[in-house]
Structures are given as C-alpha cells and as structure tokens.
Design an enzyme around this catalytic site. Structure first.
Site, PDB file in Angstrom:
ATOM      1  N   GLU A 119       0.839  -1.502  -0.438  1.00 41.72           N
ATOM      2  CA  GLU A 119      -0.124   0.117   0.010  1.00 41.72           C
ATOM      3  C   GLU A 119       0.701   1.354  -0.468  1.00 41.72           C
ATOM      4  O   GLU A 119       1.058   2.675   1.205  1.00 41.72           O
ATOM      5  CB  GLU A 119      -0.603   0.077   1.298  1.00 41.72           C
ATOM      6  N   GLU A 264      -6.271  -8.350   0.226  1.00 37.17           N
ATOM      7  CA  GLU A 264      -6.135  -8.619   1.627  1.00 37.17           C
ATOM      8  C   GLU A 264      -7.645  -8.125   1.410  1.00 37.17           C
ATOM      9  O   GLU A 264      -8.852  -7.112   1.352  1.00 37.17           O
ATOM     10  CB  GLU A 264      -5.951  -7.274   2.172  1.00 37.17           C
TER      11      GLU A 264
END
Length: 476
Positions: A119, A264
């Site tokens: 991220e 995720e």
C-alpha cells in the site's frame, strides 16, 4: 536450464494440489511478540485446505518451510526497501537469486508472486513512496525475466483501495486519484504488458469505521441493504461497488482486461464497536457464499482470487489507524480459532482447525495484588504497561466490563506475557504479583505467552507512547 528447472518444480507442485479451496488464500503477518513456527502455520493452512499464502517479507528461514507443500506463496518486499531496488538493478537481480531462484527446485517452494511494497501510495504516507515504487517494480520484474522465471512469477504492487475513487458518484465515475493518476496509468499498463495482476486491498469494515453515516448492511452480503443504482446496474454491497470502481478505473486507463486479485479482505474482532466475532462471522459467511457462487461482481462476472486478512492477530501492529488493527485474525495469537466458518461457502459451519502442538509458557499470570488498597499508583503503572504492550481489548467488548482492578490485572499480565514472563516484568511498584490461577473471565481472555517459533520480535511497539496513553485514559 532455467526453463527445465521451472517445469520440474511445477510438476512437483501439481502432485500435492488436491482437495483444496480454490481461489482463497490468507495473509500471514508476524508483527507479534511471539510468533507461531512456520511449520505450524503450514499445517494450519493444509488442515483448513487453504492453498495460497501472502507474506510481508521474503525471510529465507520462513519461506523454506513451504517447500514441497504445493501452497502458492506471495513474497513481500517492505516499503522501506523500495529505494534499494529502484536505484540499483543489480540489487534486484541479487534479491531474486537469493530469495526466489534458491527456492525453485524439485520439491521446492511454489512462488507465484512478488509483492513490491505494501500500500505504498496511501494518502497518509504523503507521497513518500511515489518516486521509488514503480522503478522497484520494473527492476524486480526485469530480474525475474532475466532468471527465466517471468512467465511463471509476476511482480505486482499491493494497493489500498484509496488509489481510486468515484467521488460522490457510483462506480462508473471511478478513476485513479488525480494526484497519482499518471503514475497509476503507467503502472497498470506495465502490469498488463507483463501479464501481472492488479492487487487491491478492500475493507468494507473501514467504511463503517470512517463514516458513521455509512449504511451498516451495505458492508455485508445478506441483500438487506438499500441498493445503490449506477446507471442500469444495482449494487447491494460495498465489495461489489468498490471492485467495480476499480474496473472502471482500469478501463479509463486503457487496460480493462488486467487481472484483479484482492490482496486483503477481512473483518476484525475487537478494537471498535463494529469489530467483534459476531459481525466478523456475518461478514465471512456472506463473503464465502459469494466466492462459492463464482459470479464475481456486475462488471467482473468471474472468479476472483482473494487473500483473507488475516491468519492470526498481531499484537505489535501499529494502532494509529485504530485499535482494531491488532485483531484481524481468523485465529487468535496462539493459532486457535475464534468462531465457526465454512471457507467453501456451503454453510457447513465448523470451527477451523487450530494450530497443533503449541507450546505455551508456564501457566501463570501477572495480576494486581488483591491486598493493595491504595490505588493512587495504578494509573501510572498501567500507562507504563500499555505503552509497551497491547491493551486494545480493554476498550471494547467483554474486557471493557472489568472493574478497575481487573483492568489493571489485564494490563499487567499483557506486559508480563509480552516480556516472556520475566519475573521482573511483574512488579509495578509492588502492585502486582504472579498467580497460578487463571485470571480469565467470561469473554475476556488473559492470554499466556507461547514459545516463539521464529525468535522473539523486538519489542518496538510501532505506535507512539502518546497514542497508547490516549487509549488508556479512554478506559476510565
């Protein structure tokens, strides 16, 4: 020679890939004071018929335990290492040799992806990784290609869903964030050229956490939410709407057929009013049923590979985003399941198979001495403990119902267990004592530390002491 090696390795993998849940993997993070041994984790995955795992590093000692299992592995490169790979192709080439090629032999590790960063473009990072991520991605993929592995192993970037948005419109208004749009277009076109997937992390829970006006049922899959109309498409849950916003963003970038993988997705069980086992079970039940239908989303009507987040709780994760960050696990810190589920989506709920042969430390707890009458030193000692261990379970749920002495005992015990039951860690200005009586109450577990399987993690709590103190003051 390299191609022959890959062929032998692929054939050996196929021999063990039977009777597994297709398309569903799990993230395994290790930000814990005591970690499960990799061999225990491998057995947990096999027992629960999960055949994919996403790691956050490429630690050689850990990865080697996946050899011969057939479990598909995604290696990770942390954000802090991106600059090394961005600036030096030779470094990327050496990394591939030492962390990928070395595992690829007959009976070796089934490495499928390399996750470059994690991220890296989060808004909260304020652009820290904008100049290093894409060059690092290109160098890692180039090194994989040079090693003859590029057809099998792909480099990608796990992105948070905040890299795109639809402003106030529906998914059809979706596009990559304006300040990173040019960079994202370059990245997704590179992924397309190399037949690598776009990896996205989607969290319906966070929509609830960040927006008190967000319709609760839209985070789930029961069909009870008021649908969102986008042109001629109706959306009944946040996951479909979010993923299709990405689909639109990819279309506008000129690469509508890039494979999408959900890196995720999950639901925490503590640390927020919406984070509990009941809501987590509701989310997973609906999600697994959706995955079993193989219908995808309105604009992505096909199977989607996903990685659940996460395998276990991690008591050293930063709580800057929220206390729930330490409670994403399907399993507790010791690998024991929290609630029944059916990963196949057929509704045959049962408790997942927990970790086997776990070695706990001595059955002893650090509690507040019941003979103490003067409570004036309790707060300062709880501050000390909670700034160095995990007290997030005291804020919500059953542990929040403890009385003042019970909360002090919980904080003291968490510190004591985090410090591997060092007797010097149960003093607290003579407020505490070691007890052989289980201090747990109904619904509030006072844990016992496990014997760490990977070496004790350095006790550097990655949130500030100030944040820990703020959380503590909220308990009273």
């Amino acid at each position: 020679m390299a191609q022959a090696m890959v062929l032998i390795w692929a054939c050996s993998v196929l021999l063990v890939m039977t009777n597994l849940v297709e398309g569903i993997g799990v993230n395994w993070g290790t930000q814990m004071s005591q970690n499960l041994h990799p061999s225990v984790v491998v057995q947990m995955l096999k027992d629960n018929k999960i055949n994919k795992v996403k790691l956050f590093s490429a630690d050689h000692w850990t990865v080697k335990y996946f050899a011969g299992t057939g479990i598909e592995v995604m290696l990770g490169i942390p954000n802090v290492e991106l600059s090394k790979f961005a600036d030096d192709y030779d470094h990327a080439e050496k990394w591939v040799k030492e962390n990928v090629t070395t595992h690829l032999h007959d009976g070796g590790v089934n490495i499928r992806y390399v996750a470059v960063g994690n991220e890296p473009f989060l808004k909260s990072y304020k652009g820290a990784n904008l100049k290093t991520t894409f060059p690092a991605l290109k160098n890692i993929q180039k090194a994989l290609n040079a090693a003859g592995l590029g057809d099998k192993i792909k480099a990608t970037i796990p992105q948070n869903a905040d890299v795109y948005s639809s402003d106030t419109g529906g998914p059809s208004h979706g596009n990559f964030r304006s300040e990173i749009r040019d960079l994202m277009v370059q990245i997704v076109r590179f992924l397309h050229e190399n037949k690598a997937p776009f990896l996205v992390n989607i969290y319906p829970f966070l929509s609830l956490y960040e927006n008190k006006h967000f319709p609760v049922e839209f985070a789930f899959f029961d069909g009870n939410a008021k649908p969102v109309q986008d042109n001629n498409v109706q959306y009944h849950n946040m996951f479909d709407a979010n993923l299709d916003t990405l689909v639109w963003s990819l279309k506008k970038a000129g690469v509508p057929d890039v494979k999408v993988v959900v890196g995720e997705i999950g639901w925490p069980t503590d640390g927020d009013p919406y984070a509990n086992a009941t809501m987590a079970k509701k989310f997973y039940d609906g999600f697994f049923k959706k995955m079993a239908s193989k219908k995808g989303t309105p604009l992505h009507p096909s199977d989607i590979d996903v990685y659940l987040f996460s395998l276990t709780d991690e008591n050293l994760k930063s709580i800057e985003p929220g206390d729930f960050e330490r409670h994403w696990g399907i399993f507790r810190y010791d690998g024991q399941p929290k609630f029944p589920m059916d990963v196949t989506g057929n509704g045959n709920d049962k408790m997942p198979v927990g970790a086997k042969n776990i070695q706990y430390q001595e059955h002893q707890w650090c509690i507040m001495n019941p003979d103490i009458k003067n409570m004036t030193l309790v707060i300062s000692n709880m501050e000390y403990a909670c700034a160095r261990t995990d007290c997030t379970s005291l804020k919500y749920g059953a542990c929040n119902k403890l009385d003042e002495a019970g909360k002090a005992s919980y904080a003291f015990n968490m510190y004591f267990q985090t410090m591997n039951q060092d007797v010097e860690a149960c003093v607290f200005q003579d407020l505490a004592k070691i007890s052989n009586k289980n201090a747990s109450t109904s619904g509030c577990l006072f844990p016992i530390a496990i014997m760490s399987g990977g070496g004790r993690t350095e006790l550097t709590i990655v949130t500030s002491v100030f944040a820990g103190l703020l959380a503590l003051f909220a308990l009273f």
